[in-house]
Design a protein around this motif. Sequence first.
Motif, mmCIF file in Angstrom:
data_model
loop_
_atom_site.group_PDB
_atom_site.id
_atom_site.type_symbol
_atom_site.label_atom_id
_atom_site.label_comp_id
_atom_site.label_asym_id
_atom_site.label_seq_id
_atom_site.Cartn_x
_atom_site.Cartn_y
_atom_site.Cartn_z
ATOM 1 N N HIS A 27 6.513 -4.041 -64.621
ATOM 2 C CA HIS A 27 7.331 -2.562 -64.271
ATOM 3 C C HIS A 27 8.369 -3.721 -63.407
ATOM 4 C CE1 HIS A 27 9.037 1.068 -62.582
ATOM 5 N NE2 HIS A 27 9.150 -0.306 -61.512
ATOM 6 N N TYR A 28 9.585 -3.724 -64.364
ATOM 7 C CA TYR A 28 10.659 -4.344 -63.379
ATOM 8 C C TYR A 28 11.497 -3.909 -61.985
ATOM 9 C CZ TYR A 28 15.297 -6.596 -63.136
ATOM 10 O OH TYR A 28 16.003 -7.284 -62.067
ATOM 11 N N GLY A 29 12.084 -1.952 -62.665
ATOM 12 C CA GLY A 29 12.375 -1.009 -62.154
ATOM 13 C C GLY A 29 12.585 0.192 -62.841
ATOM 14 N N THR A 30 13.249 1.537 -62.062
ATOM 15 C CA THR A 30 13.434 2.900 -62.404
ATOM 16 C C THR A 30 14.213 2.720 -61.941
ATOM 17 O OG1 THR A 30 11.015 3.201 -62.395
ATOM 18 C CG2 THR A 30 12.019 4.638 -62.279
ATOM 19 N N TYR A 31 14.788 3.295 -62.990
ATOM 20 C CA TYR A 31 16.545 4.237 -62.319
ATOM 21 C C TYR A 31 17.389 5.150 -62.955
ATOM 22 C CZ TYR A 31 16.716 -1.440 -62.084
ATOM 23 O OH TYR A 31 16.364 -2.397 -61.320
ATOM 24 N N SER A 32 17.432 5.521 -62.256
ATOM 25 C CA SER A 32 18.333 7.085 -62.408
ATOM 26 C C SER A 32 19.736 7.312 -63.253
ATOM 27 C CB SER A 32 18.370 7.853 -61.172
ATOM 28 O OG SER A 32 18.965 9.757 -61.756
ATOM 29 N N LEU A 33 18.648 8.604 -64.894
ATOM 30 C CA LEU A 33 19.917 8.387 -65.556
ATOM 31 C C LEU A 33 21.916 9.114 -65.109
ATOM 32 C CD1 LEU A 33 17.938 9.447 -68.755
ATOM 33 C CD2 LEU A 33 18.934 7.292 -67.797
ATOM 34 N N LYS A 34 21.127 9.769 -63.816
ATOM 35 C CA LYS A 34 21.730 10.997 -62.818
ATOM 36 C C LYS A 34 23.417 9.628 -62.008
ATOM 37 C CE LYS A 34 19.409 14.671 -62.735
ATOM 38 N NZ LYS A 34 18.202 15.348 -61.990
ATOM 39 N N GLU A 35 22.898 8.243 -62.246
ATOM 40 C CA GLU A 35 23.436 7.625 -61.842
ATOM 41 C C GLU A 35 23.868 6.820 -62.318
ATOM 42 O OE1 GLU A 35 23.521 4.486 -57.755
ATOM 43 O OE2 GLU A 35 22.013 6.567 -57.775
ATOM 44 N N ILE A 65 24.099 2.059 -67.627
ATOM 45 C CA ILE A 65 23.590 3.728 -67.334
ATOM 46 C C ILE A 65 24.838 4.246 -67.067
ATOM 47 C CG2 ILE A 65 22.400 5.363 -65.824
ATOM 48 C CD1 ILE A 65 20.578 3.228 -65.452
ATOM 49 N N HIS A 66 25.207 5.039 -67.851
ATOM 50 C CA HIS A 66 26.244 6.245 -67.450
ATOM 51 C C HIS A 66 26.743 7.086 -68.574
ATOM 52 C CE1 HIS A 66 30.829 6.411 -67.229
ATOM 53 N NE2 HIS A 66 30.978 6.644 -68.801
ATOM 54 N N ASN A 67 27.210 7.461 -67.625
ATOM 55 C CA ASN A 67 26.966 9.978 -68.711
ATOM 56 C C ASN A 67 25.351 10.113 -68.993
ATOM 57 O OD1 ASN A 67 29.944 9.808 -68.126
ATOM 58 N ND2 ASN A 67 29.748 9.915 -69.742
ATOM 59 N N GLY A 68 24.365 10.335 -68.429
ATOM 60 C CA GLY A 68 23.225 10.397 -68.359
ATOM 61 C C GLY A 68 22.350 9.537 -69.527
ATOM 62 N N GLU A 69 22.894 7.933 -70.128
ATOM 63 C CA GLU A 69 22.594 7.571 -71.085
ATOM 64 C C GLU A 69 21.993 6.263 -70.973
ATOM 65 O OE1 GLU A 69 24.165 9.081 -74.958
ATOM 66 O OE2 GLU A 69 25.212 7.827 -74.504
ATOM 67 N N ALA A 70 21.030 5.255 -70.846
ATOM 68 C CA ALA A 70 21.377 4.047 -71.132
ATOM 69 C C ALA A 70 21.152 3.115 -72.409
ATOM 70 C CB ALA A 70 19.498 3.859 -70.316
ATOM 71 N N ALA A 82 22.464 4.291 -77.480
ATOM 72 C CA ALA A 82 22.479 4.417 -76.148
ATOM 73 C C ALA A 82 21.240 5.206 -75.823
ATOM 74 C CB ALA A 82 23.845 5.082 -75.491
ATOM 75 N N VAL A 83 19.749 5.449 -74.844
ATOM 76 C CA VAL A 83 18.958 6.465 -75.425
ATOM 77 C C VAL A 83 19.053 7.608 -74.107
ATOM 78 C CG1 VAL A 83 17.254 4.602 -76.506
ATOM 79 C CG2 VAL A 83 17.738 4.612 -74.256
#
Length: 125
Positions: free
Chosen positions: A46-54, A72-77, A94-95
């Motif tokens: 595990h490296y990190g968990t990032y919100s898609l909302k930010e 991470i932009h507009n709810g996409e990674a 983007a996913v």
Amino acid sequence: MKKRLGKNDGILLGTIFLVLAVGAVWFYFFGGEKGIVAEVTIDGQHYGTYSLKEDRDVKIIIGEKVTNILRIHNGEADMTEADCPDQLCVRQRAVSKQKQTIVCLPNRVVVEVIGGEDAELDSIT
């Protein structure tokens, strides 16, 4: 004696093809539930968990070197930069939906979208 396809056979095949095409387009655009976070792992760790909302840029550092940049932009990674020679991870789209992934094999980086409305409800109850 060979039997040729008649006019009604062509209409039936055309209708079936049209229904399948519409179903594929519907599933592509509307299938799958939106995810909440992008989870990054490097070589299975595990490296990190990032919100898609930010909206943010995540620099993925292996050793002392930035190897990938995840935007991470507009709810996409989306993987925007990588130092690997093939750049396949950068070319992936983007996913944003659950269980979608971006993989950078040379750097052993995996980004997976997880969570959704069901997951939010489960954490509350």
